[in-house]
Design an enzyme around this catalytic site. Structure first.
Site, mmCIF file in Angstrom:
data_model
loop_
_atom_site.group_PDB
_atom_site.id
_atom_site.type_symbol
_atom_site.label_atom_id
_atom_site.label_comp_id
_atom_site.label_asym_id
_atom_site.label_seq_id
_atom_site.Cartn_x
_atom_site.Cartn_y
_atom_site.Cartn_z
ATOM 1 N N TYR A 87 44.800 29.280 29.782
ATOM 2 C CA TYR A 87 43.714 29.466 29.601
ATOM 3 C C TYR A 87 43.576 27.999 28.752
ATOM 4 C CZ TYR A 87 44.223 34.084 28.542
ATOM 5 O OH TYR A 87 44.138 35.710 28.645
ATOM 6 N N ASN A 159 37.528 34.586 35.140
ATOM 7 C CA ASN A 159 38.012 35.543 34.011
ATOM 8 C C ASN A 159 36.763 36.465 33.294
ATOM 9 O OD1 ASN A 159 39.864 36.520 32.293
ATOM 10 N ND2 ASN A 159 38.473 35.406 30.478
ATOM 11 N N GLU A 160 36.245 37.238 33.975
ATOM 12 C CA GLU A 160 35.623 38.579 32.870
ATOM 13 C C GLU A 160 34.805 38.036 33.012
ATOM 14 O OE1 GLU A 160 36.689 38.984 29.258
ATOM 15 O OE2 GLU A 160 38.838 40.698 30.578
ATOM 16 N N ASP A 202 37.889 44.909 32.383
ATOM 17 C CA ASP A 202 38.300 46.681 32.852
ATOM 18 C C ASP A 202 36.923 47.263 32.407
ATOM 19 O OD1 ASP A 202 39.192 49.063 32.979
ATOM 20 O OD2 ASP A 202 40.885 49.412 31.443
ATOM 21 N N GLU A 267 45.882 40.181 31.219
ATOM 22 C CA GLU A 267 45.619 40.199 30.281
ATOM 23 C C GLU A 267 46.019 42.276 30.058
ATOM 24 O OE1 GLU A 267 42.302 39.801 27.846
ATOM 25 O OE2 GLU A 267 42.432 37.389 28.667
ATOM 26 N N TYR A 299 48.807 40.122 26.384
ATOM 27 C CA TYR A 299 47.931 39.167 25.000
ATOM 28 C C TYR A 299 48.702 39.430 23.210
ATOM 29 C CZ TYR A 299 43.712 37.429 24.100
ATOM 30 O OH TYR A 299 42.616 36.298 23.866
#
Length: 472
Positions: A87, A159-160, A202, A267, A299
């Site tokens: 990241y 990412n998310e 998730d 992750e 992670y």
């Protein structure tokens, strides 16, 4: 003379970074571009220092210091991982040595193109405000910096960014637009296709709709550049002594059973209770999941405030292995490598579904496929490239021995730690090592012997160089 040639070849071997084969997407599998063998991701998320480890103004990010990368690559190689996710990287920093070290030990990299800094990611509350030419220059710069490394497996375009139902109503078309722009830039300026995907939160009520939205093909065209090449899921549903059913892994496998892109955990590793036992590893790489899932990334490597680390990195650069490291290594060592390595990539890619609002089952999720056009200046960047790009390349890896102090989870020092460059085209695999168990108490003052770690690479490199000088 033959001895001289032999030693010289060893010296050259030790001084160059042998390359893994690049990876491509074939249907729902990652495959080796040369052998067509399937790659199962056995990986770790890597962000030493957390967000504070990203200091572009000081030319510091997770892949900017070769000595640190050498230390961590040696520990990861012993652990048995073949992929890292990184990241928060700067497009202007030189990453050549770090990328080359990970390449030499058979570890691929999946790179996030965004960072938490202003202007370096999409604003989930108002994506239109952040989708501009300045943002594209940043993400295209990341592509330039990493496109030249054969071990760059892919890029995460987000990412998310969708992390709840409200963001699911506004963000989706921008994720596809960013994927489109990145893939068009790669097609124009890279020497090979490099997959672009997304790492999802998730959030079960909208998870299926997120995946369907990103994997479908607009107008049914499989070469749709806005279509995601892979789908990562950040999942922490398996905690402690969960099972395949209680963790909901059976539900995920059923949900993704007809995927047309690789799906993996970007992750995973619930940290309650601690220490983690990582029992989910056997399920993830077992016969129930491998036909659908392509592995996962634990992670995370270093212990940060959230307490998910496998190792503690001290202020002086020394490292203490945690019990989590030992437990994960033990789980990796039990994997059926024959099962993981036996399946070749699919000979024919499954046809992606045509994008349609009927694919979107969540009522609180955007169900149209009217993507935003490129912002002003965006097409020029794609056509002509960014100005003065920092283009990474593989460089020789001449140092193999770790200089920092490494302590096992038992409190004893680990001596002689070094990377072991792999043969050309090899990716790293679990070795059966128990790294902490190899740690031994420091010799007492009464001990008269001195333990010498023999480094054959350094020895023969030096010997060959000396013989070359003599021959002249």
């Amino acid at each position: 003379m033959r001895l001289l040639v032999f030693l010289t070849s060893i010296a050259l071997f030790s001084a160059r970074s042998l390359a893994v084969h690049p990876v491509k997407v074939s249907g729902s599998y990652f495959v080796d571009t040369t052998t067509n063998a399937r790659l199962q991701i056995v990986g770790i998320d890597y962000q030493p220092g957390g967000q504070s480890g990203y200091k572009p103004e000081s030319q510091i990010d997770p892949l900017s210091n070769g000595s640190i990368c050498l230390r961590d690559a040696a520990l990861m190689q012993r652990l048995g991982v073949n992929t890292i996710r990184v990241y928060n990287l700067s497009p202007t920093i030189n990453h050549d040595l770090c990328a080359s070290i990970f390449n030499a030990v058979g570890i691929y990299m999946i790179i996030d193109v965004n960072s938490p800094f202003s202007g370096e990611s999409i604003n989930r509350k108002n994506p239109e405000s952040s989708y501009n030419a300045g943002y594209l220059m940043r993400v295209f710069g990341i592509v330039e910096a990493f496109k030249g490394y054969p071990n760059t497996l892919g890029f995460f375009g987000g990412n998310e960014v969708i992390n709840d139902e409200s963001s699911g109503m506004v963000v989706p078309p921008y994720l596809r637009a960013i994927t489109r722009d990145l893939k068009n830039y790669i097609a124009k300026h890279a020497s090979r296709p490099i997959p672009v995907g997304y790492s999802a939160a998730d959030v079960r009520p909208i998870l299926s709709s997120t995946w369907e939205y990103l994997q479908c093909a607009i107008d049914g065209k499989s070469d749709d550049m806005s279509r995601s090449d892979f789908f990562g899921l950040n999942s922490y549903s398996w905690c402690g002594d969960s099972t395949y059913q209680t963790a909901g892994y059976d539900v995920l496998v059923a949900q993704f059973s007809n995927t047309t892109v690789p799906v993996f955990f970007s992750e995973y590793g619930c940290n309650k209770p601690a220490p983690r036992m990582f029992n989910e590893v056997q399920a993830l790489y077992g016969p129930l999941m491998t036909p659908v899932m392509s592995g996962g990334l634990v992670y995370e490597f270093s212990q940060e405030d959230s307490k998910y680390g496998l190792v503690t990195i001290n202020g002086d650069g020394s490292v203490q292995l945690l019990t989590d490291y030992d437990n994960l290594q033990g789980q990796y060592n039990k994997l059926n490598l024959t099962l993981l390595q036996s399946s070749n990539g699919k000979t024919s890619a499954p046809t992606p579904p045509a994008c349609s609002s009927s694919l979107i089952t969540a009522s609180s999720f955007y169900n149209k496929f009217d993507l935003p056009s490129l912002p002003d200046g965006g097409q020029d960047l794609i056509d002509n490239g960014i100005k003065n790009p920092n283009q990474g390349k593989i460089v020789p890896v001449t140092e193999t021995s770790v200089g920092q102090k490494i302590i096992g989870s038992n409190g004893n020092p680990i001596t002689g730690l070094a990377i072991k460059p792999l043969p050309n085209d090899a990716s790293n695999t679990p070795t059966g090592d128990n790294t902490s168990a190899a740690a031994s108490p420091s010799p007492s003052k009464k001990a008269s012997g001195v333990r010498v770690q023999f480094n054959c690479y350094a020895y023969f490199s030096g010997l060959a160089s000396a013989l070359l000088l003599i021959s002249w």
